[in-house]
Design a protein around this motif. Structure first.
Motif, PDB file in Angstrom:
ATOM      1  N   ALA A 139       3.818   2.655  -0.626  1.00  0.00           N
ATOM      2  CA  ALA A 139       4.865   1.360  -0.091  1.00  0.00           C
ATOM      3  C   ALA A 139       6.189   1.961   0.449  1.00  0.00           C
ATOM      4  O   ALA A 139       6.654   1.348   1.077  1.00  0.00           O
ATOM      5  N   THR A 140       6.606   2.964  -0.357  1.00  0.00           N
ATOM      6  CA  THR A 140       7.951   3.244  -0.010  1.00  0.00           C
ATOM      7  C   THR A 140       8.082   4.010   1.366  1.00  0.00           C
ATOM      8  O   THR A 140       7.310   4.442   1.838  1.00  0.00           O
ATOM      9  N   THR A 141       9.536   3.713   1.613  1.00  0.00           N
ATOM     10  CA  THR A 141       9.667   4.166   3.149  1.00  0.00           C
ATOM     11  C   THR A 141      11.178   5.130   3.253  1.00  0.00           C
ATOM     12  O   THR A 141      11.906   5.191   2.301  1.00  0.00           O
ATOM     13  N   PRO A 169       5.957  -0.650   6.513  1.00  0.00           N
ATOM     14  CA  PRO A 169       6.486   0.511   6.320  1.00  0.00           C
ATOM     15  C   PRO A 169       5.388   0.793   5.038  1.00  0.00           C
ATOM     16  O   PRO A 169       4.627   0.173   4.713  1.00  0.00           O
ATOM     17  N   GLY A 170       5.402   2.388   4.782  1.00  0.00           N
ATOM     18  CA  GLY A 170       4.685   2.962   3.488  1.00  0.00           C
ATOM     19  C   GLY A 170       3.647   3.873   4.217  1.00  0.00           C
ATOM     20  O   GLY A 170       3.265   3.745   5.404  1.00  0.00           O
ATOM     21  N   GLY A 171       3.549   5.056   3.621  1.00  0.00           N
ATOM     22  CA  GLY A 171       2.381   5.988   3.687  1.00  0.00           C
ATOM     23  C   GLY A 171       0.946   5.415   4.022  1.00  0.00           C
ATOM     24  O   GLY A 171       0.300   6.078   4.724  1.00  0.00           O
ATOM     25  N   ARG A 172       0.509   4.639   3.249  1.00  0.00           N
ATOM     26  CA  ARG A 172      -0.744   3.961   3.113  1.00  0.00           C
ATOM     27  C   ARG A 172      -0.979   3.515   4.600  1.00  0.00           C
ATOM     28  O   ARG A 172      -2.178   3.177   5.068  1.00  0.00           O
ATOM     29  N   ALA A 183      -5.267  11.121   3.721  1.00  0.00           N
ATOM     30  CA  ALA A 183      -5.853  10.769   4.998  1.00  0.00           C
ATOM     31  C   ALA A 183      -4.795  10.245   5.937  1.00  0.00           C
ATOM     32  O   ALA A 183      -4.997  10.531   7.142  1.00  0.00           O
ATOM     33  N   GLY A 184      -4.110   9.212   5.285  1.00  0.00           N
ATOM     34  CA  GLY A 184      -3.052   8.719   6.415  1.00  0.00           C
ATOM     35  C   GLY A 184      -2.104   9.814   7.049  1.00  0.00           C
ATOM     36  O   GLY A 184      -1.902   9.910   8.094  1.00  0.00           O
ATOM     37  N   LEU A 185      -1.496  10.980   5.990  1.00  0.00           N
ATOM     38  CA  LEU A 185      -0.740  12.124   6.668  1.00  0.00           C
ATOM     39  C   LEU A 185      -1.618  13.056   7.681  1.00  0.00           C
ATOM     40  O   LEU A 185      -1.194  13.395   8.581  1.00  0.00           O
ATOM     41  N   GLU A 186      -3.143  12.852   7.437  1.00  0.00           N
ATOM     42  CA  GLU A 186      -3.786  13.871   8.356  1.00  0.00           C
ATOM     43  C   GLU A 186      -3.686  13.089   9.514  1.00  0.00           C
ATOM     44  O   GLU A 186      -3.629  13.554  10.797  1.00  0.00           O
TER      45      GLU A 186
END
Length: 426
Positions: A128-130, A183-186, A244-247
């Motif tokens: 969740a962090t940005t 926002p957030g990596g997920r 998976a999100g970063l891929e």
């Protein structure tokens, strides 16, 4: 933290230099406890108890994380610029960037606006962090007219691949329905398209440098989500979601921003600060080994060359230390000048005795105690540990003939505790 004793090889340090007239103190900070400056002051106080007449050269070191902007502003005669920006959980935080002495370079310390220390423990969810505030600081630095922006990576509380930073710089991150991603990596698993048309045009005329740990990569089995996600509060399921999100993030960036010549998935430094390195590289930043960028401002090599003994420190000395941590870099450079190195640490983990160039290591804990107490008393513990270690060094210098070597090689088992064991000078 565990109780630990001076390594047997500490006794042998005195064989390198029996007269300690000049001691270099070059520690990193201790996370969530001591800044690099505070650690240097605590160690110097311990040195003074044992060697009251020695010249002590304090060199608090930064690795791109907390304290980087302050340290480089001080070293170059620059200044800090204070402002408010978006913090890692989306709320405004007071932060800063540095203008270096020459006034043509700004230093943006990502930890000052998106660091783990700014994430309340109850909200530690790297999905969740940005990094939105990092982009805001870069924009603010560009407003001053600088032609170079150095972004220091380290101590992050994020895992969004730098997506927030790019949004703050004007990029639009869209899902399959054309809506802007929150926002957030997920959220990166839902990313369908990046629209770069609104990116700040000044980026094209600015040298954007990222000081990062080259061992950190964005994707794969050693990807940043898997290595550092759990430290930031991610569960095993969240680690896989972030990976998976970063891929997907890397794939879409390469396609929509036309990235060529840079491996965003596995290139050195792409995983820096939760993938911020990759996000900034996609808009033209150069990812550079952090010590090559940061330490030259401090004249470190020349100061190490004049030392009789080098003291360094960090929160945990272990198998990760050689992978781009400050004590390993200090030891490597000190050994180029044949200088002995003693490392102090809050904990000595597996591999502490195998850090190349470190001749002896010593844990600062005299007895088991609660982590909260240890963090609160870190300066006191570090000063006392320095005194204990140096008294052992001086004891070795008083042993006759080859007895010092024998004492280093034959040590009663009770002298060695935890994972610490005798090791030879490297």
């Amino acid at each position: 933290m565990s109780v630990s004793a001076v390594s047997a090889s500490a006794v042998s340090v005195s064989a390198v230099s029996c007269v300690l007239n000049r001691v270099v103190v070059a520690p990193s900070g201790f996370k969530e406890s001591l800044s690099a400056q505070a650690a240097a002051d605590a160690i110097a106080a311990g040195v003074r108890r044992v060697l009251p007449s020695a010249e002590i050269d304090r060199i608090p070191l930064v690795d791109g994380g907390e304290g980087t902007a302050v340290a480089l502003a001080s070293a170059t005669g620059g200044r800090l610029v204070a402002l408010a920006a978006t913090g890692p959980v989306g709320e405004p935080v007071g932060t800063h960037f540095a203008l270096l002495g020459a006034r043509d370079t700004a230093v943006v310390e990502m930890a000052a606006v998106a660091g783990l220390s700014l994430v309340p423990r109850a909200l530690r969810d790297p999905g969740a962090t940005t990094t939105y505030g990092v982009g805001e600081l870069i924009r603010a630095a560009l407003d001053t007219g600088v032609r170079r922006v150095l972004v220091g990576c380290g101590d992050s509380g994020t895992s969004d691949g730098g997506a927030g930073a790019l949004q703050a710089l004007g990029a639009r991150l869209l899902d399959a329905d054309g809506f802007e991603l929150p926002p957030g990596g997920r959220e990166l698993t839902r990313l369908a398209r990046v629209d770069p048309s609104g990116l700040d045009a000044r980026l094209k005329d600015t040298e954007l440098l990222v000081a990062c740990n080259p061992f950190n990569v964005l994707c794969g089995e050693r990807g940043v989500a898997r290595v550092f996600g759990p430290q930031k509060g991610a569960t095993p399921a969240q680690v896989e979601e972030l990976s998976a999100g970063l891929e997907n993030w890397a794939r879409v960036l390469i396609r929509d921003l036309g990235v060529v010549g840079t491996d965003l998935r596995g290139g050195p430094g792409t995983g820096a600060s939760g993938g911020l390195g990759a996000g900034l590289a996609a808009v033209g930043a150069r990812l550079l080994p952090r010590f090559d960028v940061l330490l030259d401002h401090l004249d470190l090599d020349a100061r190490l060359a004049r030392a009789d003994l080098v003291l360094t420190a960090e929160g945990a000395l272990d198998h990760q230390t050689p992978r781009g941590k400050i004590p390993a870099e200090v030891a490597r450079r000190a050994k180029l000048h044949g200088r002995p190195v003693l490392a102090l640490a809050g904990t000595l983990g597996e591999g502490a005795h195998d850090v190349p160039g470190v001749d002896a290591c010593h844990g600062i804990m005299p007895a088991p105690m609660a982590l909260a107490d240890a963090l609160l008393r870190a300066a006191e513990l570090l000063t006392d540990a320095t005194e204990r270690a140096l008294r052992m060094v001086l004891l070795g210098s008083r042993l006759p003939g080859r007895a010092a070597q024998a004492a280093a090689e034959v040590v009663p088992p009770e002298v060695v505790s935890g994972t610490q064991r005798p090791s030879s000078v490297r």
